[in-house]
Design an enzyme around this catalytic site. Sequence first.
Site, PDB file in Angstrom:
ATOM      1  N   LYS A 123       0.821  -1.200   0.000  1.00 39.74           N
ATOM      2  CA  LYS A 123       0.000   0.000   0.000  1.00 39.74           C
ATOM      3  C   LYS A 123       0.865   1.265   0.000  1.00 39.74           C
ATOM      4  O   LYS A 123       0.623   2.189  -0.771  1.00 39.74           O
ATOM      5  CB  LYS A 123      -0.950  -0.002   1.209  1.00 39.74           C
ATOM      6  CG  LYS A 123      -1.891  -1.196   1.199  1.00 39.74           C
ATOM      7  CD  LYS A 123      -2.846  -1.179   2.369  1.00 39.74           C
ATOM      8  CE  LYS A 123      -2.179  -1.420   3.701  1.00 39.74           C
ATOM      9  NZ  LYS A 123      -1.553  -2.746   3.837  1.00 39.74           N
ATOM     10  N   GLU A 134       5.730 -37.064  10.116  1.00 37.51           N
ATOM     11  CA  GLU A 134       5.705 -36.360   8.824  1.00 37.51           C
ATOM     12  C   GLU A 134       5.307 -37.304   7.702  1.00 37.51           C
ATOM     13  O   GLU A 134       4.577 -36.919   6.788  1.00 37.51           O
ATOM     14  CB  GLU A 134       7.061 -35.712   8.524  1.00 37.51           C
ATOM     15  CG  GLU A 134       7.508 -34.660   9.539  1.00 37.51           C
ATOM     16  CD  GLU A 134       6.481 -33.565   9.784  1.00 37.51           C
ATOM     17  OE1 GLU A 134       5.723 -33.216   8.859  1.00 37.51           O
ATOM     18  OE2 GLU A 134       6.406 -33.064  10.923  1.00 37.51           O
TER      19      GLU A 134
HETATM   20  P1  ADP Z   1       2.077  -1.988   3.234  1.00 38.41           P
HETATM   21  O1  ADP Z   1       2.161  -0.503   3.184  1.00 38.41           O
HETATM   22  O2  ADP Z   1       0.900  -2.539   2.495  1.00 38.41           O
HETATM   23  O3  ADP Z   1       2.211  -2.581   4.595  1.00 38.41           O
HETATM   24  P2  ADP Z   1       4.592  -1.765   1.918  1.00 38.41           P
HETATM   25  O4  ADP Z   1       4.233  -0.929   0.745  1.00 38.41           O
HETATM   26  O5  ADP Z   1       5.245  -1.075   3.048  1.00 38.41           O
HETATM   27  O6  ADP Z   1       3.320  -2.563   2.424  1.00 38.41           O
HETATM   28  O7  ADP Z   1       5.489  -2.978   1.416  1.00 38.41           O
HETATM   29  C1  ADP Z   1       6.734  -3.258   1.971  1.00 38.41           C
HETATM   30  C2  ADP Z   1       7.712  -3.638   0.891  1.00 38.41           C
HETATM   31  O8  ADP Z   1       7.334  -4.869   0.289  1.00 38.41           O
HETATM   32  C3  ADP Z   1       7.757  -2.646  -0.251  1.00 38.41           C
HETATM   33  O9  ADP Z   1       8.708  -1.665  -0.003  1.00 38.41           O
HETATM   34  C4  ADP Z   1       8.139  -3.495  -1.430  1.00 38.41           C
HETATM   35  O10 ADP Z   1       9.526  -3.626  -1.527  1.00 38.41           O
HETATM   36  C5  ADP Z   1       7.562  -4.844  -1.091  1.00 38.41           C
HETATM   37  N1  ADP Z   1       6.286  -5.012  -1.789  1.00 38.41           N
HETATM   38  C6  ADP Z   1       5.081  -5.107  -1.206  1.00 38.41           C
HETATM   39  N2  ADP Z   1       4.116  -5.261  -2.132  1.00 38.41           N
HETATM   40  C7  ADP Z   1       4.720  -5.247  -3.328  1.00 38.41           C
HETATM   41  C8  ADP Z   1       4.262  -5.362  -4.669  1.00 38.41           C
HETATM   42  N3  ADP Z   1       2.959  -5.521  -4.949  1.00 38.41           N
HETATM   43  N4  ADP Z   1       5.160  -5.310  -5.656  1.00 38.41           N
HETATM   44  C9  ADP Z   1       6.469  -5.154  -5.383  1.00 38.41           C
HETATM   45  N5  ADP Z   1       6.969  -5.045  -4.148  1.00 38.41           N
HETATM   46  C10 ADP Z   1       6.120  -5.092  -3.123  1.00 38.41           C
HETATM   47 ZN    ZN Z   2       2.318 -32.487  12.226  1.00 40.14          ZN
END
Ligand code: ADP
Ligand code: ZN
Length: 606
Positions: free
Chosen positions: A212, A429
Amino acid sequence: MKSNRLPNLVRWLLILGITFLALQHFLMRQPLNVPISVIEQSIASGSVERLRFHPESLYVEAFIKPSDKNSKGGTLVQARAVSPQHLDEIRRRAEAKGIMYGTANPPNPFWASMFSMVLYISIFCGIWYFIAMRQGGKSGGRGMFNFGDSPAKRFQPGLRPKKTFADVAGCDEAKEELKEIVDFLQNPGDFMRLGSRIPKGVLLVGDPGTGKTLLAQAVAGEASVSFLSANGSEFVEMFVGVGASRIRSLFEEAKKIAPCIVFIDEIDAIGKKRGVAVGGGHDEREHALNQLLGELDGFVGNNKIVVIAATNRVDVLDEALIRPGRFDRQVYVPVPDVAGRKAILEVHVKNVKLAPAVDLEIVAKDTAGMVGADLQNVVNEATLFATRKKKSAVEQSDFSEAVDKVTMGAERKSMRLSEKEKKLTAYHEAGHALVALLTKDANPLHKITIIPRGQALGYTKQLPPDNHCTTKEELFARVKVAVGGRAAEELVFNTVTTGAYSDFLNATFVLRRMVYEFGMSENAGLVVHKEKTDFFGHPSGVDASQKTKELLEKEVNDKLNEIYKQVKKLLEEHRVKLDLLAALLLEKETVTADEVRKTLSLPAIQ
Ligand code: ADP
Ligand code: ZN
């Protein structure tokens, strides 16, 4: 809400108490300065109740009764005698009149009393400051005189993020919806000419780590406008008005640097339904929320500010926030599916040297349920594994190790299992795996390991299909696989261990939802009995009569027992395969589905 916030009542008692003390000290205890003749006349007229002398400073303190004998109270006055003799003379006259007298503390001149008042105030401010620092610990040296300072300042205003939509993968629909915001920021004139309603607030809804923040940055990057960001919790402070004033300064800042995106993460911290919270910080949050609503309403079209807020809980937001003209656009940011995961992995391996044989499709299949942040972590871990092994490129095996580490925690190499524990784990397992292989609707087996990782002694991994709804048969298969471990232990060793606890937790969880929520049990019927939550979001039981509850619980229990018996019987019938599989595990510790199929002479899939 942070737990170290003092409740409102305590806060106000503290302030009141200290103010009262200071006032009392300043006003009540301070004798009134009068000419010495006033005291002399009062002694003569007999209206002095008691006297105190301070020979060194020549001060006389007198308590003068009111002239009306019946009224209570009196006035404390003080005056300075002209000379020591004068002081003596006054004392003698008082003695003659029979007035009580004694020696006094040094007089309390005005400056001394001012000094103590200043002292009180400093102590008070000190306490205030201390609490405020603890509250706002994150933000470093914020003092009491700039409580209202906009937290957004710390996020380098004017900085234009370099991120673009190309950096975000696996959420094409969200990007599509956000393109409109980009258009507006680039060409607001065009937008208004055609009479479109100007977007003010966009709410990004999705689980943590789904990207987001990244999306919001990408919108700013695509439109090449500035990006101001803040976290909702920064606006919920102990002191009423602080959060609101921070919001005010955030938007002032935004107006200065417009066009821009204002990003508020975790908006639920301020945007929770009003009147729900209990305890401290509640009216404060309401202030902050009202301020935010006011700011949103105050926008005029040519402000060129778009507010993007993020939350994973849209259900708790105040309706006022999601009303038209505020955060009326909701963009859902999903947990990525297999194609999405592959795309996200591709984004993150851009600067990673991959061995030619690496197939990201396999990694994507292997990471069901992971979000963007986890996938980034997987790529990172894989690179680290390869580096540690001094490889020239990252290989497929590094990825599968990384996936295991991210899902299960690091391998616990130091943990030594006894031969018996190892054998038990192998059968446990093997039990899961064999049930998975023999049950028609179970997810395909992926790999089995008896190397301890994180909390688990062993782990059987299945590939979940990327479908959006699950059939009754598939859910039952899940329960069967889950109890397979314990069934094998009991079958082979005629004993059971604590190791199956989380398996049963899983099995119960799935069965309960089938019975309570999905209407998948003939006896329980189709009515949905969802777990309710209380004020604080804690589960507070199921919404049903006592009789229904008993019926539902019995249904879950009966089903679980029935399934367990079935599974044990199944394993009994395939005891040879179970032994083979356990032996294979004891030998190799980690085996893939293909190896298992070969050993058990089962046809390979695909
Ligand atoms: P949120 O704000 O939804 O908690 P973030 O935007 O902070 O998530 O995501 C954290 C990191 O994860 C981002 O900086 C990015 O590197 C990676 N990431 C998350 N979603 C995506 C996506 N859809 N595509 C590429 N990278 C992503
Ligand atoms: Zn188990």
